[in-house]
Design an enzyme around this catalytic site. Sequence first.
Site, PDB file in Angstrom:
ATOM      1  N   ILE A  64      25.475 -44.706  -5.184  1.00 31.57           N
ATOM      2  CA  ILE A  64      25.518 -46.158  -6.319  1.00 31.57           C
ATOM      3  C   ILE A  64      23.793 -46.329  -5.135  1.00 31.57           C
ATOM      4  O   ILE A  64      23.563 -46.899  -3.762  1.00 31.57           O
ATOM      5  CB  ILE A  64      25.928 -46.876  -6.504  1.00 31.57           C
ATOM      6  CG1 ILE A  64      25.458 -48.075  -7.463  1.00 31.57           C
ATOM      7  CG2 ILE A  64      26.455 -48.095  -5.562  1.00 31.57           C
ATOM      8  CD1 ILE A  64      26.564 -49.006  -7.850  1.00 31.57           C
ATOM      9  N   SER A  65      22.985 -46.809  -6.296  1.00 32.75           N
ATOM     10  CA  SER A  65      21.441 -46.780  -5.033  1.00 32.75           C
ATOM     11  C   SER A  65      21.002 -48.459  -4.889  1.00 32.75           C
ATOM     12  O   SER A  65      22.283 -49.247  -5.112  1.00 32.75           O
ATOM     13  CB  SER A  65      20.116 -47.029  -6.769  1.00 32.75           C
ATOM     14  OG  SER A  65      19.694 -45.679  -6.276  1.00 32.75           O
TER      15      SER A  65
END
Length: 216
Positions: A64-65
Amino acid sequence: MLEDNYKQRGLRNKLVKMLEKKGISDARVLAAIAKVPRHFFFENALLEHAYQDKAFPIGEGQTISQPYTVAFQSEKLEIRPGDKVLEIGTGSGYQACILVELGARVYTIEYNRVLFEQTKSFLPQIGYNPYFFYGDGSKGLPAKAPFNKIIVTAGAPVIPKALTDQLADGGILIIPVGDRESQRMLRIRKTGDKLQKEEFANFAFVPLLGEQGWKS
Ligand code: SAM
């Protein structure tokens, strides 16, 4: 049971302040970050990581960025309500939720079958309904083109021509381009036949795979 209480909202507000300090200034982007419960994307045992400004593993070797990266790419896209937006690399779905909060009609495509299935079933459970697609987003999504905005959330070796071709007139593509370890964030603006390129800082994304991406 997914719960969003005062404690988590407080942590989100702190995260927003941190992002402001790091240079994010678009009030609508900051409001979207303040709204989407990022801890819903984490297992219970890992909740303390949800509101740190860090990327985090989501399984299948993907991440997840980092919130700053999500905010930066979202700001640079200049989303207007009603924009038709293609996201390449659905991953956890967090970025897609931020785009939905910005009023975009979101088309999101994922190449990893397990993540695609997981996120397609999870996002509606927390109230977000972008259009989900499974496949190689390095070729864009020709059946649904053109798009006002395209966001690539994996590191590409080159700017895939399919993506600039699928931009509407006046459209914007934001894409990290470089080698496997580090990529320069690029923004491409399309006006008629002309493409204008701007360069920003370096980021570190997992690789964009597929025909116009890395081979493995
Ligand atoms: N946007 C995601 C989020 O909010 O969680 C983070 C994306 S993660 C950094 C990159 C994602 O791109 C991974 O889920 C990976 O499987 C996906 N990906 C890599 N190559 C792709 C391709 N050719 N088409 C679509 N998705 C791809």
